[in-house]
Design a protein around this motif. Structure first.
Motif, PDB file in Angstrom:
ATOM      1  N   PRO A  73       0.580  -1.320  -0.164  1.00 37.74           N
ATOM      2  CA  PRO A  73       0.408  -0.539   0.072  1.00 37.74           C
ATOM      3  C   PRO A  73       0.919   1.045   0.246  1.00 37.74           C
ATOM      4  CG  PRO A  73       0.027  -1.183   2.469  1.00 37.74           C
ATOM      5  CD  PRO A  73       0.590  -2.112   0.989  1.00 37.74           C
ATOM      6  N   THR A  74       2.200   0.950   0.200  1.00 40.42           N
ATOM      7  CA  THR A  74       2.514   2.413   0.360  1.00 40.42           C
ATOM      8  C   THR A  74       4.009   2.597  -0.805  1.00 40.42           C
ATOM      9  OG1 THR A  74       4.820   0.931   1.845  1.00 40.42           O
ATOM     10  CG2 THR A  74       2.844   2.273   2.855  1.00 40.42           C
ATOM     11  N   ALA A  75       3.459   1.934  -1.851  1.00 42.50           N
ATOM     12  CA  ALA A  75       4.432   1.786  -2.689  1.00 42.50           C
ATOM     13  C   ALA A  75       4.013   2.653  -4.130  1.00 42.50           C
ATOM     14  CB  ALA A  75       4.165  -0.124  -4.149  1.00 42.50           C
ATOM     15  N   ALA A  76       5.519   3.515  -4.726  1.00 39.17           N
ATOM     16  CA  ALA A  76       4.857   4.704  -5.905  1.00 39.17           C
ATOM     17  C   ALA A  76       4.134   3.400  -6.507  1.00 39.17           C
ATOM     18  CB  ALA A  76       6.405   5.108  -6.143  1.00 39.17           C
ATOM     19  N   GLU A  77       3.334   4.622  -7.887  1.00 39.39           N
ATOM     20  CA  GLU A  77       3.235   4.210  -8.542  1.00 39.39           C
ATOM     21  C   GLU A  77       4.131   3.899 -10.057  1.00 39.39           C
ATOM     22  OE1 GLU A  77      -0.476   6.305 -11.887  1.00 39.39           O
ATOM     23  OE2 GLU A  77       0.321   7.475 -10.019  1.00 39.39           O
ATOM     24  N   ASN A  78       2.964   2.877 -10.981  1.00 42.97           N
ATOM     25  CA  ASN A  78       4.425   2.473 -12.183  1.00 42.97           C
ATOM     26  C   ASN A  78       5.432   1.702 -11.104  1.00 42.97           C
ATOM     27  OD1 ASN A  78       2.279   3.381 -13.316  1.00 42.97           O
ATOM     28  ND2 ASN A  78       3.119   5.456 -13.925  1.00 42.97           N
ATOM     29  N   THR A  79       5.080   1.423  -9.691  1.00 43.15           N
ATOM     30  CA  THR A  79       6.639   0.257  -9.453  1.00 43.15           C
ATOM     31  C   THR A  79       5.804  -1.051  -9.228  1.00 43.15           C
ATOM     32  OG1 THR A  79       5.825   0.482  -7.014  1.00 43.15           O
ATOM     33  CG2 THR A  79       7.095   2.085  -8.589  1.00 43.15           C
ATOM     34  N   ARG A  80       7.021  -2.589  -9.694  1.00 44.22           N
ATOM     35  CA  ARG A  80       7.099  -3.557  -9.524  1.00 44.22           C
ATOM     36  C   ARG A  80       5.578  -4.305  -7.877  1.00 44.22           C
ATOM     37  NH1 ARG A  80       9.858  -8.691 -10.023  1.00 44.22           N
ATOM     38  NH2 ARG A  80      11.225  -7.592 -11.247  1.00 44.22           N
ATOM     39  N   GLU A  81       6.304  -2.948  -6.299  1.00 46.45           N
ATOM     40  CA  GLU A  81       5.399  -3.527  -5.654  1.00 46.45           C
ATOM     41  C   GLU A  81       4.213  -3.245  -5.487  1.00 46.45           C
ATOM     42  OE1 GLU A  81       8.204  -1.791  -6.082  1.00 46.45           O
ATOM     43  OE2 GLU A  81      10.014  -3.347  -5.015  1.00 46.45           O
ATOM     44  N   GLU A  82       3.974  -2.476  -6.481  1.00 49.50           N
ATOM     45  CA  GLU A  82       2.127  -2.274  -6.930  1.00 49.50           C
ATOM     46  C   GLU A  82       1.535  -2.846  -6.687  1.00 49.50           C
ATOM     47  OE1 GLU A  82      -0.643   1.600  -8.595  1.00 49.50           O
ATOM     48  OE2 GLU A  82       1.264   1.433  -9.860  1.00 49.50           O
ATOM     49  N   MET A  83       2.014  -4.187  -7.929  1.00 49.06           N
ATOM     50  CA  MET A  83       1.336  -5.713  -8.739  1.00 49.06           C
ATOM     51  C   MET A  83       0.877  -6.033  -7.675  1.00 49.06           C
ATOM     52  SD  MET A  83       1.398  -4.822 -11.590  1.00 49.06           S
ATOM     53  CE  MET A  83       1.470  -7.202 -12.241  1.00 49.06           C
ATOM     54  N   ASN A  84      -0.688  -6.334  -7.690  1.00 46.08           N
ATOM     55  CA  ASN A  84      -1.118  -7.711  -6.562  1.00 46.08           C
ATOM     56  C   ASN A  84      -1.296  -9.008  -7.847  1.00 46.08           C
ATOM     57  OD1 ASN A  84      -2.514  -9.002  -5.660  1.00 46.08           O
ATOM     58  ND2 ASN A  84      -3.213  -7.598  -4.166  1.00 46.08           N
ATOM     59  N   MET A  85      -0.770  -9.928  -7.446  1.00 48.36           N
ATOM     60  CA  MET A  85      -0.736 -10.969  -9.291  1.00 48.36           C
ATOM     61  C   MET A  85      -0.086 -12.308  -8.535  1.00 48.36           C
ATOM     62  SD  MET A  85       2.535 -10.391 -12.221  1.00 48.36           S
ATOM     63  CE  MET A  85       2.120 -11.713 -14.049  1.00 48.36           C
ATOM     64  N   SER A  86      -0.902 -13.005  -9.151  1.00 45.19           N
ATOM     65  CA  SER A  86      -0.621 -14.248  -8.592  1.00 45.19           C
ATOM     66  C   SER A  86      -0.696 -15.094 -10.198  1.00 45.19           C
ATOM     67  CB  SER A  86      -2.050 -15.528  -8.088  1.00 45.19           C
ATOM     68  OG  SER A  86      -2.209 -15.008  -6.765  1.00 45.19           O
ATOM     69  N   VAL A  87       0.894 -15.996  -9.958  1.00 46.88           N
ATOM     70  CA  VAL A  87       0.815 -16.588 -10.929  1.00 46.88           C
ATOM     71  C   VAL A  87       0.570 -17.961 -11.047  1.00 46.88           C
ATOM     72  CG1 VAL A  87       2.175 -17.599 -13.167  1.00 46.88           C
ATOM     73  CG2 VAL A  87       2.444 -15.062 -12.095  1.00 46.88           C
ATOM     74  N   TYR A  88      -0.493 -19.281 -11.729  1.00 48.89           N
ATOM     75  CA  TYR A  88      -0.930 -20.843 -11.767  1.00 48.89           C
ATOM     76  C   TYR A  88      -0.122 -21.674 -12.944  1.00 48.89           C
ATOM     77  CZ  TYR A  88      -3.963 -18.302  -8.430  1.00 48.89           C
ATOM     78  OH  TYR A  88      -4.325 -18.198  -7.547  1.00 48.89           O
ATOM     79  N   SER A  89       0.579 -22.249 -12.869  1.00 51.29           N
ATOM     80  CA  SER A  89       1.182 -23.604 -13.439  1.00 51.29           C
ATOM     81  C   SER A  89       1.281 -24.723 -12.645  1.00 51.29           C
ATOM     82  CB  SER A  89       2.437 -22.358 -14.146  1.00 51.29           C
ATOM     83  OG  SER A  89       2.890 -23.873 -15.391  1.00 51.29           O
ATOM     84  N   HIS A  90       2.480 -25.639 -13.480  1.00 47.66           N
ATOM     85  CA  HIS A  90       2.461 -27.151 -13.083  1.00 47.66           C
ATOM     86  C   HIS A  90       3.787 -27.588 -13.398  1.00 47.66           C
ATOM     87  CE1 HIS A  90       1.626 -31.120 -11.783  1.00 47.66           C
ATOM     88  NE2 HIS A  90       1.189 -31.193 -10.805  1.00 47.66           N
ATOM     89  N   VAL A  91       4.462 -28.491 -12.198  1.00 43.70           N
ATOM     90  CA  VAL A  91       5.662 -28.835 -13.226  1.00 43.70           C
ATOM     91  C   VAL A  91       5.749 -29.223 -14.386  1.00 43.70           C
ATOM     92  CG1 VAL A  91       7.495 -30.490 -12.452  1.00 43.70           C
ATOM     93  CG2 VAL A  91       6.694 -28.925 -10.487  1.00 43.70           C
ATOM     94  N   GLN A  92       4.362 -30.444 -14.236  1.00 40.25           N
ATOM     95  CA  GLN A  92       3.906 -31.035 -15.707  1.00 40.25           C
ATOM     96  C   GLN A  92       3.653 -29.928 -17.538  1.00 40.25           C
ATOM     97  OE1 GLN A  92       1.101 -33.671 -14.846  1.00 40.25           O
ATOM     98  NE2 GLN A  92       2.104 -34.885 -13.822  1.00 40.25           N
ATOM     99  N   LEU A  93       3.074 -28.763 -17.013  1.00 41.33           N
ATOM    100  CA  LEU A  93       3.546 -28.140 -17.854  1.00 41.33           C
ATOM    101  C   LEU A  93       4.474 -27.550 -18.393  1.00 41.33           C
ATOM    102  CD1 LEU A  93       0.012 -25.704 -17.027  1.00 41.33           C
ATOM    103  CD2 LEU A  93       0.015 -28.147 -18.477  1.00 41.33           C
TER     104      LEU A  93
END
Length: 286
Positions: A73-93
């Motif tokens: 919440p304290t991150a500056a605009e247009n920075t990596r810390e502003e991102m709220n992100m989840s990436v989903y995959s699997h070892v077999q993929l």
């Protein structure tokens, strides 16, 4: 509750649902009441935890989540810390597409300010042998016949920007196996200040094996953020064929006034003929 949620926040649509008896319809409930019912249901689903805490627990328990970061919440605009992100995959993929020749990246996003986006990556592997019964025109033969596709992963993010593509590719790259065909190395979780990521813990096992890296060709549309991310990753950018031909047709229409089907079809075939040249010299001759 499911029906209420499906109808959104339109109180008039839930009149029949809230009736005590099918033959005795009640007055439509107040909008605030419907909203409160939905809010209570969502809280129960996440055990009264705030949304970000519930998502944090969900991702930690899910082995298919290879990267998770909650926004600062304290991150500056247009920075990596502003991102709220989840990436989903699997070892077999990841293993199935580890030796792909290119990766296709695209994002679908909602126009609402709070809508977020879905980001996906698909690996492509060129095949030098044709499919049974596949017709091949000699002039369009470019050394390969078709592509095999491999789904590599999908991401959910609050923003569609440069960091969306960059962080997705980094997450997939960390999960790449080594060149050992039966890579025996485990997947480990590494904690960060805002979440965690999972990586394949491939340690040197001899001079014959090394850590694989994500392929160096990225196929994208005209999104500037994706282009910036690929440059940062030192990947070659290729505009997808759909957008390339769409741009050509748009130019012929708006700049040259060419609109008849026969001429447009010949123009596209000429561009296809040039694009499938195997060398720069062959393209120049054509």
């Amino acid at each position: 509750i499911r029906q209420l949620t499906r109808h959104g926040l339109h109180a008039a649509k839930v009149q029949g649902i809230m009736a005590t008896d099918a033959g005795d319809l009640q007055r439509a409930p107040e909008l605030k009441y419907v909203q409160q019912v939905q809010k209570n249901t969502r809280q129960q689903a996440r055990n009264d935890k705030p949304p970000y805490e519930a998502l944090d627990d969900l991702n930690r328990d899910c082995e298919r989540c290879i990267f998770y970061q909650r926004s600062d919440p304290t991150a500056a605009e247009n920075t990596r810390e502003e991102m709220n992100m989840s990436v989903y995959s699997h070892v077999q993929l990841i293993d199935a597409g580890a030796d792909c020749d290119a990766i296709c990246l695209d994002t679908k996003w909602l126009t609402r300010s709070d809508g977020g986006c879905v980001h996906a990556g698909i690996g492509l592997k060129q095949s030098t042998t044709g499919k049974p019964g596949e017709p091949v025109h000699g002039a369009f033969k470019a050394g390969y016949h078709h592509h095999y596709s491999f789904f590599l992963g999908i991401a959910l993010a609050n923003l569609d920007c440069y960091f969306t593509t960059l962080m997705f590719c980094e997450a997939v790259d960390r999960m790449m196996p080594c060149t050992d065909p039966n890579c025996p190395h485990p997947v480990v979780r590494v904690e960060t200040a805002l979440g965690f990521y999972r990586k394949r813990d491939c340690r040197p096992v001899g001079p014959l094996h090394r850590k694989r890296r994500l392929c160096k060709i990225g196929i994208i549309d005209k999104h500037r953020g994706e282009a910036r991310a690929l440059r940062k990753l030192e990947m070659r950018m290729v505009l997808c064929a759909f957008h390339a031909y769409a741009a050509i047709l748009e130019y012929l229409d708006k700049q040259l006034g060419v609109r008849d089907y026969a001429t447009l079809r010949e123009a596209v075939l000429c561009c296809k003929f040039l694009a499938r040249s195997r060398t720069a010299a062959e393209a120049s001759n054509r």
